[in-house]
Design a protein around this motif. Structure first.
Motif, PDB file in Angstrom:
ATOM      1  N   THR A 288      56.997  -7.128   6.148  1.00  0.00           N
ATOM      2  CA  THR A 288      57.460  -8.207   7.019  1.00  0.00           C
ATOM      3  C   THR A 288      58.818  -7.823   7.589  1.00  0.00           C
ATOM      4  OG1 THR A 288      56.291  -9.862   5.695  1.00  0.00           O
ATOM      5  CG2 THR A 288      58.038 -10.636   7.145  1.00  0.00           C
ATOM      6  N   TYR A 289      58.970  -7.938   8.892  1.00  0.00           N
ATOM      7  CA  TYR A 289      60.218  -7.560   9.549  1.00  0.00           C
ATOM      8  C   TYR A 289      60.681  -8.707  10.432  1.00  0.00           C
ATOM      9  CZ  TYR A 289      63.618  -4.791  12.158  1.00  0.00           C
ATOM     10  OH  TYR A 289      64.779  -4.312  12.724  1.00  0.00           O
ATOM     11  N   GLN A 290      61.922  -9.140  10.206  1.00  0.00           N
ATOM     12  CA  GLN A 290      62.483 -10.252  10.951  1.00  0.00           C
ATOM     13  C   GLN A 290      63.006  -9.780  12.300  1.00  0.00           C
ATOM     14  OE1 GLN A 290      62.287 -13.288   9.345  1.00  0.00           O
ATOM     15  NE2 GLN A 290      62.759 -14.259  11.305  1.00  0.00           N
ATOM     16  N   LEU A 291      62.623 -10.496  13.388  1.00  0.00           N
ATOM     17  CA  LEU A 291      63.082 -10.194  14.729  1.00  0.00           C
ATOM     18  C   LEU A 291      64.080 -11.257  15.180  1.00  0.00           C
ATOM     19  CD1 LEU A 291      59.640  -9.297  16.383  1.00  0.00           C
ATOM     20  CD2 LEU A 291      61.380  -7.718  15.509  1.00  0.00           C
ATOM     21  N   PRO A 292      64.782 -11.052  16.283  1.00  0.00           N
ATOM     22  CA  PRO A 292      65.669 -12.101  16.793  1.00  0.00           C
ATOM     23  C   PRO A 292      64.942 -13.424  16.997  1.00  0.00           C
ATOM     24  CG  PRO A 292      66.092 -10.036  17.924  1.00  0.00           C
ATOM     25  CD  PRO A 292      64.889  -9.809  17.062  1.00  0.00           C
TER      26      PRO A 292
ATOM     27  N   GLY B 236      61.314 -14.919  15.698  1.00  0.00           N
ATOM     28  CA  GLY B 236      60.069 -14.730  14.957  1.00  0.00           C
ATOM     29  C   GLY B 236      60.105 -13.540  14.021  1.00  0.00           C
ATOM     30  N   GLN B 237      58.944 -13.214  13.475  1.00  0.00           N
ATOM     31  CA  GLN B 237      58.838 -12.093  12.564  1.00  0.00           C
ATOM     32  C   GLN B 237      57.494 -11.393  12.736  1.00  0.00           C
ATOM     33  OE1 GLN B 237      59.243 -13.774   8.629  1.00  0.00           O
ATOM     34  NE2 GLN B 237      57.106 -14.420   8.539  1.00  0.00           N
ATOM     35  N   VAL B 238      57.487 -10.100  12.407  1.00  0.00           N
ATOM     36  CA  VAL B 238      56.281  -9.280  12.470  1.00  0.00           C
ATOM     37  C   VAL B 238      55.803  -9.002  11.049  1.00  0.00           C
ATOM     38  CG1 VAL B 238      55.355  -7.021  13.113  1.00  0.00           C
ATOM     39  CG2 VAL B 238      56.878  -8.216  14.661  1.00  0.00           C
TER      40      VAL B 238
ATOM     41  N   ALA C 197      49.964 -14.980  16.096  1.00  0.00           N
ATOM     42  CA  ALA C 197      48.944 -14.075  16.625  1.00  0.00           C
ATOM     43  C   ALA C 197      48.682 -12.989  15.596  1.00  0.00           C
ATOM     44  CB  ALA C 197      49.404 -13.456  17.946  1.00  0.00           C
ATOM     45  N   ASN C 198      47.414 -12.728  15.308  1.00  0.00           N
ATOM     46  CA  ASN C 198      47.042 -11.736  14.309  1.00  0.00           C
ATOM     47  C   ASN C 198      45.903 -10.875  14.830  1.00  0.00           C
ATOM     48  OD1 ASN C 198      48.719 -12.880  12.097  1.00  0.00           O
ATOM     49  ND2 ASN C 198      47.306 -14.593  12.308  1.00  0.00           N
ATOM     50  N   VAL C 199      45.877  -9.626  14.409  1.00  0.00           N
ATOM     51  CA  VAL C 199      44.758  -8.739  14.719  1.00  0.00           C
ATOM     52  C   VAL C 199      44.493  -7.880  13.480  1.00  0.00           C
ATOM     53  CG1 VAL C 199      46.225  -6.937  15.700  1.00  0.00           C
ATOM     54  CG2 VAL C 199      43.819  -7.078  16.364  1.00  0.00           C
ATOM     55  N   ARG C 200      43.210  -7.589  13.237  1.00  0.00           N
ATOM     56  CA  ARG C 200      42.816  -6.811  12.058  1.00  0.00           C
ATOM     57  C   ARG C 200      41.705  -5.834  12.451  1.00  0.00           C
ATOM     58  NH1 ARG C 200      42.566  -7.654   6.174  1.00  0.00           N
ATOM     59  NH2 ARG C 200      40.787  -6.472   5.340  1.00  0.00           N
ATOM     60  N   PHE C 201      41.802  -4.618  11.930  1.00  0.00           N
ATOM     61  CA  PHE C 201      40.789  -3.596  12.180  1.00  0.00           C
ATOM     62  C   PHE C 201      40.188  -3.164  10.849  1.00  0.00           C
ATOM     63  CE2 PHE C 201      39.628   0.927  12.369  1.00  0.00           C
ATOM     64  CZ  PHE C 201      38.655   0.879  13.360  1.00  0.00           C
ATOM     65  N   ASP C 202      38.843  -3.172  10.750  1.00  0.00           N
ATOM     66  CA  ASP C 202      38.131  -2.753   9.544  1.00  0.00           C
ATOM     67  C   ASP C 202      37.240  -1.557   9.861  1.00  0.00           C
ATOM     68  OD1 ASP C 202      38.653  -4.831   7.346  1.00  0.00           O
ATOM     69  OD2 ASP C 202      38.167  -6.094   9.070  1.00  0.00           O
ATOM     70  N   ASP C 203      37.436  -0.475   9.132  1.00  0.00           N
ATOM     71  CA  ASP C 203      36.598   0.722   9.239  1.00  0.00           C
ATOM     72  C   ASP C 203      35.671   0.732   8.023  1.00  0.00           C
ATOM     73  OD1 ASP C 203      35.440   3.178   9.557  1.00  0.00           O
ATOM     74  OD2 ASP C 203      37.246   4.339   9.072  1.00  0.00           O
ATOM     75  N   ASN C 204      34.420   0.312   8.234  1.00  0.00           N
ATOM     76  CA  ASN C 204      33.435   0.180   7.166  1.00  0.00           C
ATOM     77  C   ASN C 204      32.507   1.395   7.194  1.00  0.00           C
ATOM     78  OD1 ASN C 204      31.071  -0.602   5.638  1.00  0.00           O
ATOM     79  ND2 ASN C 204      31.773  -2.730   5.789  1.00  0.00           N
ATOM     80  N   SER C 205      32.445   2.138   6.087  1.00  0.00           N
ATOM     81  CA  SER C 205      31.651   3.364   6.071  1.00  0.00           C
ATOM     82  C   SER C 205      30.157   3.098   6.187  1.00  0.00           C
ATOM     83  CB  SER C 205      31.934   4.143   4.784  1.00  0.00           C
ATOM     84  OG  SER C 205      31.521   3.407   3.634  1.00  0.00           O
ATOM     85  N   GLN C 206      29.719   1.868   5.915  1.00  0.00           N
ATOM     86  CA  GLN C 206      28.290   1.545   5.988  1.00  0.00           C
ATOM     87  C   GLN C 206      27.904   0.902   7.309  1.00  0.00           C
ATOM     88  OE1 GLN C 206      26.955  -1.154   2.936  1.00  0.00           O
ATOM     89  NE2 GLN C 206      24.817  -0.533   3.150  1.00  0.00           N
TER      90      GLN C 206
ATOM     91  N   LYS D  77      33.171   2.382   1.481  1.00  0.00           N
ATOM     92  CA  LYS D  77      34.617   2.255   1.535  1.00  0.00           C
ATOM     93  C   LYS D  77      35.001   1.522   2.813  1.00  0.00           C
ATOM     94  CE  LYS D  77      35.273   6.565  -1.012  1.00  0.00           C
ATOM     95  NZ  LYS D  77      35.784   7.947  -0.965  1.00  0.00           N
ATOM     96  N   ILE D  78      35.986   0.653   2.705  1.00  0.00           N
ATOM     97  CA  ILE D  78      36.459  -0.120   3.849  1.00  0.00           C
ATOM     98  C   ILE D  78      37.967   0.076   3.968  1.00  0.00           C
ATOM     99  CG2 ILE D  78      36.564  -2.389   4.931  1.00  0.00           C
ATOM    100  CD1 ILE D  78      34.236  -3.217   3.071  1.00  0.00           C
ATOM    101  N   ASN D  79      38.384   0.719   5.064  1.00  0.00           N
ATOM    102  CA  ASN D  79      39.799   0.911   5.350  1.00  0.00           C
ATOM    103  C   ASN D  79      40.215  -0.077   6.427  1.00  0.00           C
ATOM    104  OD1 ASN D  79      40.009   3.271   3.634  1.00  0.00           O
ATOM    105  ND2 ASN D  79      38.862   4.367   5.211  1.00  0.00           N
ATOM    106  N   SER D  80      41.282  -0.810   6.160  1.00  0.00           N
ATOM    107  CA  SER D  80      41.682  -1.893   7.059  1.00  0.00           C
ATOM    108  C   SER D  80      43.175  -1.837   7.359  1.00  0.00           C
ATOM    109  CB  SER D  80      41.348  -3.258   6.438  1.00  0.00           C
ATOM    110  OG  SER D  80      40.000  -3.315   6.036  1.00  0.00           O
ATOM    111  N   GLY D  81      43.506  -2.270   8.555  1.00  0.00           N
ATOM    112  CA  GLY D  81      44.899  -2.443   8.932  1.00  0.00           C
ATOM    113  C   GLY D  81      45.066  -3.739   9.699  1.00  0.00           C
ATOM    114  N   PHE D  82      46.214  -4.400   9.554  1.00  0.00           N
ATOM    115  CA  PHE D  82      46.417  -5.679  10.229  1.00  0.00           C
ATOM    116  C   PHE D  82      47.864  -5.813  10.706  1.00  0.00           C
ATOM    117  CE2 PHE D  82      46.700  -6.284   5.646  1.00  0.00           C
ATOM    118  CZ  PHE D  82      47.925  -6.897   5.474  1.00  0.00           C
ATOM    119  N   LEU D  83      48.007  -6.601  11.763  1.00  0.00           N
ATOM    120  CA  LEU D  83      49.314  -6.816  12.384  1.00  0.00           C
ATOM    121  C   LEU D  83      49.409  -8.256  12.851  1.00  0.00           C
ATOM    122  CD1 LEU D  83      51.960  -5.473  13.539  1.00  0.00           C
ATOM    123  CD2 LEU D  83      50.668  -5.134  15.661  1.00  0.00           C
TER     124      LEU D  83
END
Length: 311
Positions: A1-5, A7-9, A59-68, A40-46
């Motif tokens: 978590t990073y605080q901005l002037p 809001g925060q990311v 606002a949120n976004v998530r990416f899931d890399d599912n091997s199946q 295996k499921i590799n995920s990243g979110f912002l």
């Protein structure tokens, strides 16, 4: 978590490994059906979040890399505006993604038939709400609507006499919920109610309600809070639940009475007790086979107690 002037990311990652491990992976038909017994499921979110004066935004976004299954990106947007100091309105939109479990796909048992042809469930959901907050009450009315493609739904297969997870091509889950919690001096009381229209929008059961999703649920409670203890009595209602895809059979509604309390032995030590189903109601949350078959009966009157120490 990073605080901005402003809001925060928020950002993060997740790694998940799942596998099937049983003694015999050959179903009754004698054919080894285990195409994939681990994934295996590799995920990243912002995410980005702002809480400023009269405005709340997320606002949120998530990416899931599912091997199946295929890769999937989901996102959500939400905004709320404070009309007055004690009155707020808001809305949100989000997409959803759910892959079939390995149990759904492969595991066979005395009660369950696997389904290797299951597809990934995807949804689009929108919500609107109005909320009032004061020093003595919090009240919120929320409307929701979700459109789901390939909804993963457990259904009873009459041919085998077992359950099987199946995709419902199109489904809609819509309704509203109302919550209101009050505290007047030492007295607490409130009510929660949800109406859900869970409708099958495809194939032979188009227009029917989805199984095991009650249309009406609610709870009312009253309690008392003192310096050294608090106590609460509640009545929980679960409405009629359809347990067949064509809605020809259903499970009866039921009401449970519960009582709970906390005693603060010291600033760090709390004794908690709870009695559920005071009237010893005979009820089931998943009944398929009727009067002469298996039932998933729930507990009658039951008691729970605990000691919790915080330091």
């Amino acid at each position: 978590t990073y605080q901005l002037p402003i809001g925060q990311v928020q950002a993060g990652g997740e790694w998940l490994k799942q596998e099937v491990d049983i003694n015999d992976n050959t179903p009754a038909n004698g054919v080894d059906s285990y195409k994939i017994n681990e994934r295996k499921i590799n995920s990243g979110f912002l995410g980005y979040q702002v809480n400023e004066s009269r405005h709340d935004f997320q606002a949120n976004v998530r990416f899931d890399d599912n091997s199946q299954f295929d890769d999937e990106t989901t996102f959500g947007l939400g905004y709320a505006f404070k009309l007055m100091p004690n009155l707020r309105i808001g809305t949100s939109f989000a997409t959803g993604y759910k892959s079939p479990s390995l149990n759904d796909l492969y595991v066979e048992s005395s009660y369950y038939v696997p389904n290797e042809d299951l597809k990934v469930e995807k949804s689009k959901n929108i919500e609107l709400f109005v909320e009032s907050n004061t020093n003595f009450q919090n009240t919120r009315l929320t409307g929701f609507n979700g459109d789901v493609d390939n909804l993963i739904n457990n259904e009873f297969d009459e041919a085998t006499g077992k359950f099987q997870a199946r995709n419902v091509d199109e489904a809609k889950l819509s309704g509203y919920s109302f919550t209101s919690d009050w505290q007047l001096s030492n007295v607490l009381f409130g009510r929660h109610y949800t109406y859900t229209n869970a409708e099958n929008r495809s194939e032979v059961n188009k227009g029917k309600q989805l199984v095991f999703r009650p249309e009406h649920t609610g709870l009312i409670y009253v309690g008392y809070q003192a310096t050294d203890f608090d106590i609460r009595t509640e009545a929980e209602y679960i409405g009629k639940i359809h347990n067949s895809a064509d809605n020809s059979t259903f499970m009866d509604d039921y009401t449970l009475l519960n009582i709970s309390g906390n005693y603060y032995l010291s600033p760090n030590l709390t004794w908690t007790s709870r009695i559920n189903n005071l009237t010893n109601v005979d009820y089931s949350t998943n009944e398929i086979f009727g009067e002469y078959g298996s039932r998933y009966n729930q507990d009658g009157i039951n008691f729970f107690t605990s000691l919790t120490y915080n330091w």
